[in-house]
Structure formats: structure tokens, C-alpha cells
Design a protein around this motif. Structure first.
Motif, mmCIF file in Angstrom:
data_model
loop_
_atom_site.group_PDB
_atom_site.id
_atom_site.type_symbol
_atom_site.label_atom_id
_atom_site.label_comp_id
_atom_site.label_asym_id
_atom_site.label_seq_id
_atom_site.Cartn_x
_atom_site.Cartn_y
_atom_site.Cartn_z
ATOM 1 N N TYR A 4 0.853 -1.179 0.000
ATOM 2 C CA TYR A 4 0.000 0.000 0.000
ATOM 3 C C TYR A 4 0.899 1.242 0.000
ATOM 4 N N SER A 40 0.615 5.220 -0.163
ATOM 5 C CA SER A 40 -0.331 6.324 -0.056
ATOM 6 C C SER A 40 0.398 7.634 -0.358
ATOM 7 N N ASN A 77 -8.935 9.155 -3.170
ATOM 8 C CA ASN A 77 -9.726 9.431 -1.974
ATOM 9 C C ASN A 77 -9.729 10.934 -1.706
ATOM 10 N N ARG A 94 -5.888 11.714 -0.420
ATOM 11 C CA ARG A 94 -4.736 10.891 -0.763
ATOM 12 C C ARG A 94 -5.079 10.012 -1.955
ATOM 13 N N THR A 95 -4.035 9.504 -2.594
ATOM 14 C CA THR A 95 -4.194 8.509 -3.650
ATOM 15 C C THR A 95 -3.376 7.288 -3.256
ATOM 16 N N GLN A 96 -4.022 6.125 -3.243
ATOM 17 C CA GLN A 96 -3.332 4.890 -2.875
ATOM 18 C C GLN A 96 -2.995 4.078 -4.112
#
Length: 285
Positions: free
Chosen positions: A153, A155, A197, A262-264
Motif C-alpha cells: 500500500y 499512499s 480518496n 490521498r491517492t493509494q
């Protein structure tokens, strides 16, 4: 660590107490002190990153150890049943054979769980080391990397990744994205989900209806950058938006909203690779 930082300050005070010093010397002492402060901040950041990785690894180990302990209890139960069958009538011979098979199957599964734990820990360590080694300390302030059960993950904060109030990729994000693209390319058999997100503040931009649109457009921008600029195979990429509905912090403070915007980038093994890691549980008969 704080003791080392205090020494330059004590030295400066001691020097000043002995008499006046030149402005140049004073400036040099201030510069040295500032450098030590910066070094301490970097070390604190490394420590926090290591603690996060350790927490994830501890959780995985605990889960697998609980499964192993459960299977060991099952083996003891089966062994006890077998011992009782040995003292029973000849009719128990049929059950003995079945119990032996179940015990052997359970022992085999325990070994599979142990091997899975070792493989999972090794894989997670390799992935974490590769990612954190490629990112600079300044980049790590806007990038959070976690590896849980073989899934990576990454982020990325919106301040680093996008132009202000937009879904367009910013120029300053290029170096970081290039390093992430290198990791994605190295693990060519893994699928990659880009997930946008947002916080809960309504968006007011032309042609963007709401935060669903914004999160999906941002994810799409990252996917297209990975494909067009960094030549990642588009067949491996998926873009998705979750709007404001997947928060990791409260939206009642500005700090919480920053974390939620955020972008994951989620890098996952395919199903057959998961089966290679965890093995297949024996069927119940």
C-alpha cells in the motif's frame, strides 16, 4: 539522540560565556546546530517508518502463530481420539485409519502454515526494503508505505501529487512517480489498483460534479501517467475512486482532512501467487 543535539548548544553558551566571538564564528556554530537538528529529524522519521513496518509484521506473525497453535490443539485432540480407538473393539480399526489420515493431514497443514509465514515475512521485507530504499527522506514525508500480507500500500498526498485544486499531475511528483513505476515494473506479475480518496468538503469545479468524480479523475490521471510516461503495461492497471467514503482520519480537523486527501497505489499478487504463499488447507471429510 537529544543529548547529541544539546552538546552544540552547551558549547555555544560556554564559548559566549568566555568572551565575545566573531559573527562568522557564531554563524558557523548556528549552522552546525541546525544541521544536527535536521539529522535528528531524519532519524526520527526513519524510526517511525521502521515502527510501522514492525507493527504490520507483528500482526501477520501473530495471526499465523494463532493458526499454528489451533492446528496443534487439533492434532492433540485427534491423537487422544486415536489412543482411545486403540483400546476399543476391532470395529475401531476402521476409525483408526481415518484418524491417522486426519493427523497426517493436519501435520502437513501446520508445516504449510509455517512455510507460508516464512515466505510472507520474506516477501514483505523485500518489498518494503525496495520501496523505502528508493525514496528519499523528503519524499517519505508525502509518501506512506505499508506492506500487509504481501500487499503493498503506497499512499501519496494530494499536495505532492496534483496541482492545487485539480486532478492534473504536478511537475514535482514526476521523480516520485518514476521510482514507484520502477517498483511496479520490477514486480511485473502483480496487479496494480490506483485508488483516489478525498475529504468531505464539496468540490466546486466546472465539469466535476462531486468528490466521486474528483477521486476517480485523480486515479485516472495517475494511471495514464504510469502508462504513457513510465510505460507500465495498462493491462495491469485499474483506476478507481472512493470519494470521501474511505477516510483514515476524522474530517473535523484540517490535519484529518489532509490525511484523507490521498491517492493509494495498491500492488497485489494475483490469486495463484497468493495460493503459493499460503498453501491450500486440507479438505474436511
Amino acid at each position: 539522540m537529544k543529548l547529541y543535539l544539546a552538546l552544540p548548544a552547551v558549547f555555544i553558551v560556554a564559548t559566549l560565556s568566555q568572551g565575545c566571538i566573531s559573527n562568522k564564528k557564531f554563524t558557523e556554530l548556528q549552522s552546525s546546530y541546525a544541521q544536527l537538528q535536521a539529522k535528528n529529524q531524519d532519524l526520527d522519521l526513519k524510526y517511525q517508518t521502521s515502527q510501522q513496518a514492525l507493527t504490520g509484521a507483528t500482526t501477520r506473525v501473530r495471526s499465523l502463530e494463532e493458526q499454528i497453535a489451533s492446528e496443534k490443539v487439533n492434532v492433540l485432540s485427534l491423537q487422544d481420539a486415536l489412543n482411545k480407538c486403540l483400546n476399543s473393539s476391532s470395529q475401531g480399526n476402521v476409525n483408526i485409519s481415518k484418524l491417522v489420515d486426519e493427523i497426517n493431514s493436519s501435520n502437513k497443514y501446520i508445516k504449510q502454515l509455517v512455510n507460508a509465514k516464512n515466505k510472507s515475512d520474506s516477501l514483505n521485507m523485500v518489498l518494503t526494503n525496495n520501496l523505502t530504499r528508493s525514496l528519499s527522506q523528503s519524499e517519505m514525508k508525502d509518501v506512506d508505505v505499508q506492506v500487509l500480507k504481501g500487499v503493498v500500500y503506497i499512499s501519496l498526498s494530494d499536495n505532492m501529487l496534483y496541482k492545487s485544486g485539480s486532478y492534473e499531475i504536478s511537475d514535482k511528483s514526476g521523480e516520485t512517480l518514476s521510482k514507484i513505476a520502477k517498483i511496479i515494473t520490477d514486480y511485473k506479475d502483480y496487479d496494480v489498483l490506483i485508488e483516489g480518496n478525498t475529504d468531505n468538503v464539496p468540490i466546486s469545479q466546472p465539469n466535476i460534479r462531486n468528490n466521486w468524480d474528483l477521486s476517480a479523475l485523480r486515479a485516472s490521471s495517475v494511471v495514464q501517467a504510469l502508462q504513457n510516461i513510465y510505460k507500465v503495461d495498462p493491462k495491469r492497471l485499474t483506476a478507481g475512486g472512493r470519494g470521501e467514503f474511505n477516510p483514515i482520519a476524522g474530517n473535523d480537523t484540517e490535519a484529518g482532512k489532509v490525511k484523507n486527501r490521498r491517492t493509494q497505489i495498491i500492488i497485489t499478487p494475483k490469486l495463484d501467487q497468493f495460493m503459493d504463499l499460503i498453501g491450500k488447507a486440507p479438505e474436511n471429510k
